[in-house]
Scaffold this motif. Sequence first.
Motif, short mmCIF file in Angstrom:
data_model
loop_
_atom_site.label_atom_id
_atom_site.label_comp_id
_atom_site.label_asym_id
_atom_site.label_seq_id
_atom_site.Cartn_x
_atom_site.Cartn_y
_atom_site.Cartn_z
N UNK A 13 -4.19 14.44 -42.06
CA UNK A 13 -3.24 13.52 -42.70
C UNK A 13 -2.59 12.61 -41.65
N UNK A 14 -2.35 11.40 -42.06
CA UNK A 14 -1.54 10.46 -41.27
C UNK A 14 -0.33 10.13 -42.13
N UNK A 15 0.84 10.52 -41.65
CA UNK A 15 2.08 10.33 -42.41
C UNK A 15 2.88 9.20 -41.79
N UNK A 16 3.25 8.23 -42.61
CA UNK A 16 4.00 7.06 -42.15
C UNK A 16 5.44 7.21 -42.60
N UNK A 33 -6.75 6.42 -33.10
CA UNK A 33 -8.17 6.34 -33.44
C UNK A 33 -8.81 7.71 -33.21
N UNK A 34 -9.98 7.89 -33.84
CA UNK A 34 -10.73 9.15 -33.68
C UNK A 34 -9.82 10.36 -33.87
N UNK A 35 -9.22 10.41 -35.04
CA UNK A 35 -8.21 11.42 -35.33
C UNK A 35 -8.83 12.82 -35.37
N UNK A 36 -8.21 13.76 -34.66
CA UNK A 36 -8.67 15.15 -34.65
C UNK A 36 -7.59 16.12 -35.09
N UNK A 37 -6.44 15.58 -35.47
CA UNK A 37 -5.36 16.42 -35.99
C UNK A 37 -4.43 15.54 -36.81
N UNK A 74 1.35 8.53 -47.11
CA UNK A 74 0.51 9.53 -46.45
C UNK A 74 -0.95 9.20 -46.74
N UNK A 75 -1.74 9.20 -45.70
CA UNK A 75 -3.16 8.89 -45.82
C UNK A 75 -3.97 10.11 -45.38
N UNK A 76 -4.98 10.49 -46.14
CA UNK A 76 -5.86 11.60 -45.79
C UNK A 76 -7.17 11.01 -45.27
N UNK A 77 -7.53 11.39 -44.05
CA UNK A 77 -8.71 10.82 -43.40
C UNK A 77 -9.65 11.92 -42.94
N UNK A 78 -10.91 11.61 -42.94
CA UNK A 78 -11.91 12.51 -42.36
C UNK A 78 -11.74 12.52 -40.85
N UNK A 79 -11.89 13.71 -40.27
CA UNK A 79 -11.77 13.84 -38.82
C UNK A 79 -12.68 12.82 -38.13
N UNK A 80 -12.13 12.19 -37.11
CA UNK A 80 -12.86 11.17 -36.37
C UNK A 80 -12.60 9.76 -36.86
N UNK A 81 -11.87 9.63 -37.98
CA UNK A 81 -11.57 8.30 -38.51
C UNK A 81 -10.42 7.67 -37.74
N UNK A 82 -10.19 6.40 -38.02
CA UNK A 82 -9.10 5.65 -37.41
C UNK A 82 -8.00 5.42 -38.43
#
Length: 223
Positions: free
Chosen positions: A16-19, A70-74, A29-37
């Motif tokens: 998750x990316x929480x703004x 970028x390349x989100x892993x957590x 809140x955005x849910x992204x696949x690992x490795x996404x930007x």
Amino acid sequence: TRYPDITVEYETIYHSVTYKDWDGTVLYTEILVEGSNATDPVTSGKIDAPIRPNTDDVRYVYTGWGTLPTNITSSVELTAKYAESYALRFYNDTTIITTVFVSAGGNGVYQGTEPTRESTAQYDYAYTGWALTNGGEADANALNNITAPRNVYAAYSATIRKYTVKFYNGNALMYEQQNVEYGTNATYGSETVPTKAMDAQFIYTFDGWSRSNNNVTDDTALL
């Protein structure tokens, strides 16, 4: 020989990316696949640009989220960033003239009428610039590098006033002394001693002036 089929399954990992806003309020809140930007939810139209309320001393302008990961892993949290501008208040003694807002680290500019201070019996005043304290001396950097709300005060130089003292004998001007500084003594500079014609009852001898010529505080006529 026939081998059994083998199926390899991969687990999709999400983060998750929480703004958040400046006060911790979750804006998106955005849910992204690992490795996404991460993407900007404001520029992509998902949310409106956040607004931070201004105060009397500080104004805020939304500027973004900083560098997006970028390349989100957590999972990550991002906080909205705001540019700040600070109140710069101009005073003449205790009276506020105007207030301007200056971007953090910037320099202020006064665009009003030059301040004045009313003369007293003792002094004339001339504006010299801006000071950081009321009654202080002008500081060339008083309007520079504004990093917090700031008050500045008109600074003045004081020039002692000068007066004219006139010495009369009746209606006749005997002597005039100009440019006598406030608080100093006037001097009768003529060698002619005032006289008054005698009458049937008295003979008159000069004994001094009608008022003291010491500690001059205004234009003065002495009889």
